[in-house]
Design an enzyme around this catalytic site. Sequence first.
Site, short mmCIF file in Angstrom:
data_model
loop_
_atom_site.label_atom_id
_atom_site.label_comp_id
_atom_site.label_asym_id
_atom_site.label_seq_id
_atom_site.Cartn_x
_atom_site.Cartn_y
_atom_site.Cartn_z
N CYS A 1 41.67 95.25 -3.86
CA CYS A 1 43.10 95.45 -4.09
C CYS A 1 43.91 94.18 -3.78
O CYS A 1 43.83 93.22 -4.53
CB CYS A 1 43.58 96.68 -3.33
SG CYS A 1 45.05 97.38 -4.07
N HIS B 1 39.91 100.95 -3.80
CA HIS B 1 39.54 100.90 -2.38
C HIS B 1 38.23 101.66 -2.13
O HIS B 1 38.28 102.83 -1.74
CB HIS B 1 40.63 101.58 -1.54
CG HIS B 1 41.90 100.80 -1.47
ND1 HIS B 1 42.25 100.04 -0.38
CD2 HIS B 1 42.92 100.68 -2.35
CE1 HIS B 1 43.42 99.47 -0.58
NE2 HIS B 1 43.85 99.84 -1.78
N GLU C 1 36.33 101.56 0.31
CA GLU C 1 36.19 101.94 1.73
C GLU C 1 36.79 103.31 2.00
O GLU C 1 36.54 103.90 3.04
CB GLU C 1 36.81 100.86 2.64
CG GLU C 1 38.33 100.82 2.74
CD GLU C 1 39.04 100.22 1.52
OE1 GLU C 1 38.36 99.88 0.51
OE2 GLU C 1 40.28 100.11 1.56
N1 GLN Z 1 50.47 96.24 -4.30
C1 GLN Z 1 49.81 95.43 -3.32
C2 GLN Z 1 50.05 93.94 -3.61
O1 GLN Z 1 50.57 93.61 -4.62
C3 GLN Z 1 48.33 95.71 -3.26
C4 GLN Z 1 48.12 97.16 -2.87
C5 GLN Z 1 46.86 97.42 -2.08
O2 GLN Z 1 46.20 96.52 -1.60
N2 GLN Z 1 46.57 98.68 -1.91
O3 GLN Z 1 49.73 93.12 -2.83
#
Ligand code: GLN
Length: 199
Positions: A81, A173, A175
């Site tokens: 992410c 994610h 995890e």
């Molecule tokens: N929206 C976040 C970003 O732009 C990432 C979201 C996440 O890691 N769950 O950094």
Amino acid sequence: MDRIKVGVLGLQGDVREHLLMVADCGAEGVVVKRQEDLKGIDGLIIPGGESTTMGRLMQKYDLIEPIQEMGREGVPIYGTCAGLILLAVKTVEGGQPLLELMDMVARRNAFGRQVDSFEADLQVKGIGDEVFHAIFIRAPWIEEIRDQVDPMAEVEGKIVMAREGNLLVSAFHPELSQDIRIHQFFIDMVRDHKKGSKK
Ligand code: GLN
């Protein structure tokens, strides 16, 4: 061979969940907060969180350059992410510190504000035929890749997981799922690299 030791960047995000997954895979997980914590690790996980904040904290703690060096030397790094965003050479939005290691452009919050979070069963290349139940939270997608980047999973035709050599990224994610296959895939990359570098 000694036990595999994987660092989890501990500035923000799901650090504990990643450490538990690493342990479930039979490796040792350690929290990385400072430069000296990078010594002796065989691989690094960059968790989700807020990529702008994480990037700034990485700058503040002088972690950008040593992690870039590790990545260029071939040490496996897995970004989930916000970690995906930080590994990209560029974001569509621009204007934030990045590690600029992986040849792709990331789009932040790509799935739109109305669908902040969602779950999807994905076919993921390299982890077997059974679908992976993936959890997306304000997730990015990969807008653009170079040839050497190998897409591993897609949602609505958008790349949400990919690998380029020693670098692995997912927009979701793993995890937070009860499925260790993606962490296992990464630990296998770490093990292969460790074996290779000892030859
Ligand atoms: N929206 C976040 C970003 O732009 C990432 C979201 C996440 O890691 N769950 O950094």
